[in-house]
Scaffold this motif. Structure first.
Motif, PDB file in Angstrom:
ATOM      1  N   LEU A   1       0.857  -1.177   0.000  1.00  0.00           N
ATOM      2  CA  LEU A   1       0.000   0.000   0.000  1.00  0.00           C
ATOM      3  C   LEU A   1       0.896   1.232   0.000  1.00  0.00           C
ATOM      4  N   LEU A   2       0.589   2.163  -0.861  1.00  0.00           N
ATOM      5  CA  LEU A   2       1.449   3.302  -1.140  1.00  0.00           C
ATOM      6  C   LEU A   2       1.036   4.513  -0.313  1.00  0.00           C
ATOM      7  N   ARG A   3       2.005   5.148   0.327  1.00  0.00           N
ATOM      8  CA  ARG A   3       1.739   6.299   1.188  1.00  0.00           C
ATOM      9  C   ARG A   3       2.572   7.487   0.709  1.00  0.00           C
ATOM     10  N   GLN A   4       1.899   8.609   0.453  1.00  0.00           N
ATOM     11  CA  GLN A   4       2.561   9.837   0.034  1.00  0.00           C
ATOM     12  C   GLN A   4       3.157  10.545   1.254  1.00  0.00           C
ATOM     13  N   ILE A   5       4.359  11.099   1.084  1.00  0.00           N
ATOM     14  CA  ILE A   5       5.031  11.792   2.183  1.00  0.00           C
ATOM     15  C   ILE A   5       5.254  13.255   1.802  1.00  0.00           C
ATOM     16  N   HIS A   6       4.611  14.147   2.547  1.00  0.00           N
ATOM     17  CA  HIS A   6       4.741  15.595   2.346  1.00  0.00           C
ATOM     18  C   HIS A   6       6.190  16.006   2.632  1.00  0.00           C
TER      19      HIS A   6
ATOM     20  N   ASP B   1       6.982  14.453  -1.635  1.00  0.00           N
ATOM     21  CA  ASP B   1       8.364  14.302  -2.085  1.00  0.00           C
ATOM     22  C   ASP B   1       8.812  12.851  -2.131  1.00  0.00           C
ATOM     23  N   ALA B   2       7.953  11.953  -1.654  1.00  0.00           N
ATOM     24  CA  ALA B   2       8.334  10.541  -1.644  1.00  0.00           C
ATOM     25  C   ALA B   2       7.098   9.669  -1.499  1.00  0.00           C
ATOM     26  N   VAL B   3       7.224   8.445  -2.011  1.00  0.00           N
ATOM     27  CA  VAL B   3       6.205   7.413  -1.809  1.00  0.00           C
ATOM     28  C   VAL B   3       6.890   6.244  -1.114  1.00  0.00           C
ATOM     29  N   PHE B   4       6.316   5.834   0.021  1.00  0.00           N
ATOM     30  CA  PHE B   4       6.793   4.665   0.735  1.00  0.00           C
ATOM     31  C   PHE B   4       5.666   3.642   0.767  1.00  0.00           C
TER      32      PHE B   4
ATOM     33  N   ARG C   1       9.410   1.739  10.155  1.00  0.00           N
ATOM     34  CA  ARG C   1      10.592   0.879  10.009  1.00  0.00           C
ATOM     35  C   ARG C   1      10.417  -0.110   8.855  1.00  0.00           C
ATOM     36  N   LYS C   2       9.221  -0.685   8.740  1.00  0.00           N
ATOM     37  CA  LYS C   2       8.955  -1.615   7.631  1.00  0.00           C
ATOM     38  C   LYS C   2       9.083  -0.885   6.294  1.00  0.00           C
ATOM     39  N   ALA C   3       8.520   0.323   6.236  1.00  0.00           N
ATOM     40  CA  ALA C   3       8.586   1.110   5.000  1.00  0.00           C
ATOM     41  C   ALA C   3      10.032   1.477   4.666  1.00  0.00           C
ATOM     42  N   MET C   4      10.805   1.830   5.664  1.00  0.00           N
ATOM     43  CA  MET C   4      12.210   2.175   5.438  1.00  0.00           C
ATOM     44  C   MET C   4      12.994   0.948   4.973  1.00  0.00           C
ATOM     45  N   ASP C   5      12.704  -0.209   5.533  1.00  0.00           N
ATOM     46  CA  ASP C   5      13.355  -1.443   5.085  1.00  0.00           C
ATOM     47  C   ASP C   5      13.067  -1.704   3.617  1.00  0.00           C
ATOM     48  N   ARG C   6      11.842  -1.396   3.189  1.00  0.00           N
ATOM     49  CA  ARG C   6      11.442  -1.601   1.795  1.00  0.00           C
ATOM     50  C   ARG C   6      12.097  -0.556   0.891  1.00  0.00           C
ATOM     51  N   GLY C   7      12.315   0.621   1.433  1.00  0.00           N
ATOM     52  CA  GLY C   7      12.943   1.704   0.667  1.00  0.00           C
ATOM     53  C   GLY C   7      11.916   2.587  -0.020  1.00  0.00           C
ATOM     54  N   LYS C   8      12.369   3.768  -0.383  1.00  0.00           N
ATOM     55  CA  LYS C   8      11.507   4.721  -1.095  1.00  0.00           C
ATOM     56  C   LYS C   8      11.127   4.121  -2.445  1.00  0.00           C
TER      57      LYS C   8
ATOM     58  N   HIS D   1       9.216   5.845  -4.857  1.00  0.00           N
ATOM     59  CA  HIS D   1       9.179   6.906  -5.865  1.00  0.00           C
ATOM     60  C   HIS D   1       9.426   8.223  -5.179  1.00  0.00           C
ATOM     61  N   PRO D   2       9.941   9.226  -5.799  1.00  0.00           N
ATOM     62  CA  PRO D   2      10.663   9.223  -7.067  1.00  0.00           C
ATOM     63  C   PRO D   2      12.095   8.759  -6.901  1.00  0.00           C
TER      64      PRO D   2
END
Length: 132
Positions: free
Chosen positions: A12-17, A66-69, A122-129, A131-132
């Motif tokens: 599931l994709l989460r936008q990061i302001h 600025d990022a999708v995690f 932490r899970k999202a960071m393990d997966r990595g950014k 996009h973009p």
């Protein structure tokens, strides 16, 4: 009520302001609902869109990202957070988005939501950014 998404591998994709991204690291509060979200957090389904397309649609309405995690359905489930489809029909302010879904935190107190947010970050960071 719509049935929860049950493909534990779906990301599931989460936008990061940009205000909540420092040196490429998202704030943990981006992984739990804010006070105006009624206990549910918006995400997009990777089975229906890509991180790039999700980002493009999000910023097309003037919002900033600025990022999708990503966090998987199974990772949400480890914390008893279900995810349900919530397609957006589209208005002048919000474009149509069939991939939209909601992660439901309503069964958890705010303090518990914050703990979950830190763990999911932490899970999202393990997966990595993504996009973009």
């Amino acid at each position: 009520m719509t049935d929860a998404i049950n493909d534990n591998d779906e990301v599931l994709l989460r936008q990061i302001h940009p205000d909540f991204l420092q040196d490429g690291v998202p704030a943990s509060n981006r992984f739990y609902p804010q006070t105006n979200d009624d206990g549910q957090m918006s995400v997009d389904r990777s089975s229906m869109t890509t991180a790039a397309a999700s980002h493009a649609l999000y910023v097309s309405s003037g919002k900033k990202s600025d990022a999708v995690f990503g966090v998987s359905v199974g990772e949400f489930g480890e914390h008893d957070v279900s995810v349900v489809p919530d397609p957006v029909e589209g208005t002048e302010e919000h474009p149509k988005n069939d991939a939209h879904a909601l992660a439901d935190y309503r069964d958890h107190s705010l303090s518990k939501q914050k703990v979950i947010g830190k763990r999911l970050k932490r899970k999202a960071m393990d997966r990595g950014k993504l996009h973009p």
